[in-house]
Design a protein around this motif. Structure first.
Motif, short mmCIF file in Angstrom:
data_model
loop_
_atom_site.label_atom_id
_atom_site.label_comp_id
_atom_site.label_asym_id
_atom_site.label_seq_id
_atom_site.Cartn_x
_atom_site.Cartn_y
_atom_site.Cartn_z
N LEU A 4 28.11 9.88 7.09
CA LEU A 4 27.16 10.67 7.86
C LEU A 4 25.77 10.17 7.52
N LEU A 5 25.10 9.61 8.52
CA LEU A 5 23.72 9.17 8.37
C LEU A 5 22.83 10.34 8.74
N VAL A 6 21.96 10.75 7.83
CA VAL A 6 21.03 11.86 8.05
C VAL A 6 19.62 11.27 8.06
N ILE A 7 18.87 11.54 9.13
CA ILE A 7 17.52 11.00 9.28
C ILE A 7 16.56 12.15 9.54
N LEU A 8 15.43 12.18 8.82
CA LEU A 8 14.39 13.18 9.03
C LEU A 8 13.27 12.53 9.85
N VAL A 9 12.92 13.18 10.96
CA VAL A 9 11.99 12.60 11.93
C VAL A 9 10.89 13.61 12.25
N PRO A 10 9.63 13.18 12.22
CA PRO A 10 8.56 14.09 12.66
C PRO A 10 8.83 14.56 14.09
N ARG A 11 8.46 15.80 14.39
CA ARG A 11 8.74 16.38 15.71
C ARG A 11 8.20 15.51 16.85
N GLU A 12 7.07 14.85 16.62
CA GLU A 12 6.51 14.02 17.68
C GLU A 12 7.33 12.77 17.97
N MET A 13 8.28 12.43 17.09
CA MET A 13 9.16 11.28 17.30
C MET A 13 10.56 11.71 17.76
N HIS A 14 10.77 12.99 17.93
CA HIS A 14 12.09 13.52 18.27
C HIS A 14 12.69 12.83 19.51
N GLU A 15 11.96 12.83 20.60
CA GLU A 15 12.49 12.25 21.85
C GLU A 15 12.73 10.75 21.73
N ASP A 16 11.88 10.05 20.97
CA ASP A 16 12.08 8.62 20.76
C ASP A 16 13.39 8.37 20.02
N VAL A 51 -1.18 24.96 4.95
CA VAL A 51 -1.30 26.41 4.75
C VAL A 51 0.08 27.05 4.73
N GLU A 52 0.93 26.62 5.67
CA GLU A 52 2.29 27.17 5.76
C GLU A 52 3.15 26.70 4.59
N GLY A 53 2.89 25.50 4.11
CA GLY A 53 3.64 24.95 2.98
C GLY A 53 4.82 24.08 3.37
N SER A 54 5.02 23.87 4.67
CA SER A 54 6.13 23.03 5.11
C SER A 54 5.76 22.33 6.40
N ARG A 55 6.57 21.37 6.76
CA ARG A 55 6.37 20.59 7.98
C ARG A 55 7.59 20.75 8.88
N ARG A 56 7.35 20.96 10.15
CA ARG A 56 8.44 21.04 11.13
C ARG A 56 8.91 19.62 11.45
N ILE A 57 10.18 19.38 11.21
CA ILE A 57 10.75 18.06 11.47
C ILE A 57 12.10 18.21 12.15
N SER A 58 12.59 17.10 12.68
CA SER A 58 13.93 17.08 13.28
C SER A 58 14.87 16.39 12.31
N ARG A 59 16.04 16.95 12.17
CA ARG A 59 17.09 16.37 11.32
C ARG A 59 18.18 15.86 12.25
N PHE A 60 18.43 14.56 12.21
CA PHE A 60 19.48 13.95 13.01
C PHE A 60 20.65 13.60 12.10
N GLU A 61 21.86 13.85 12.60
CA GLU A 61 23.07 13.51 11.86
C GLU A 61 23.95 12.66 12.76
N VAL A 62 24.35 11.50 12.24
CA VAL A 62 25.15 10.56 13.01
C VAL A 62 26.39 10.18 12.21
N LEU A 63 27.55 10.56 12.72
CA LEU A 63 28.82 10.19 12.10
C LEU A 63 29.15 8.77 12.54
N HIS A 64 29.48 7.90 11.59
CA HIS A 64 29.73 6.49 11.92
C HIS A 64 30.66 5.85 10.91
N GLU A 65 31.15 4.69 11.27
CA GLU A 65 31.95 3.88 10.35
C GLU A 65 31.02 3.18 9.38
N PRO A 66 31.40 3.05 8.12
CA PRO A 66 30.52 2.40 7.14
C PRO A 66 30.06 1.00 7.54
#
Length: 100
Positions: A4-16, A51-66
């Motif tokens: 499982l490949l997990v990638i954290l992406v800024p919200r502005e890159m979500h659609e890309d 101020v909020e203490g966190s950043r809104r991001i997108s988490r992508f999960e991709v199941l794949h063969e090694p």
């Protein structure tokens, strides 16, 4: 055993990232969710995020063969551009479908 490949992406890159993953023949599907990222590195946070203490991001999960891992990482690198995207890979002990 799959990975499982997990990638954290800024919200502005979500659609890309969605477009990049959809264009890959080796990827049959993926999951994306909105999450809050917490870090000690505040330089990347906007003032509101600091101020909020966190950043809104997108988490992508991709199941794949090694064997596809390196090709996936290389194919997704253009989405990052000059930035860097945090990712990790986890072994998947089992996967399948429940029910018919």
């Amino acid at each position: 055993m799959d990975e499982l490949l997990v990638i954290l992406v800024p919200r502005e890159m979500h659609e890309d990232m969605v477009d990049a993953l959809m264009s890959l023949q080796a990827v049959s599907g993926f999951t994306a969710s909105a999450v809050s990222g917490f870090s000690r590195e505040h330089s990347r946070l906007s003032l509101a995020e600091q101020v909020e203490g966190s950043r809104r991001i997108s988490r992508f999960e991709v199941l794949h063969e090694p064997a596809l891992r390196q090709a996936l990482l290389e194919a997704l690198a253009p989405v990052a551009g000059r930035d860097s995207l945090r990712y990790w890979v986890q072994p998947v002990l089992e996967s399948g479908h429940i029910g018919s």
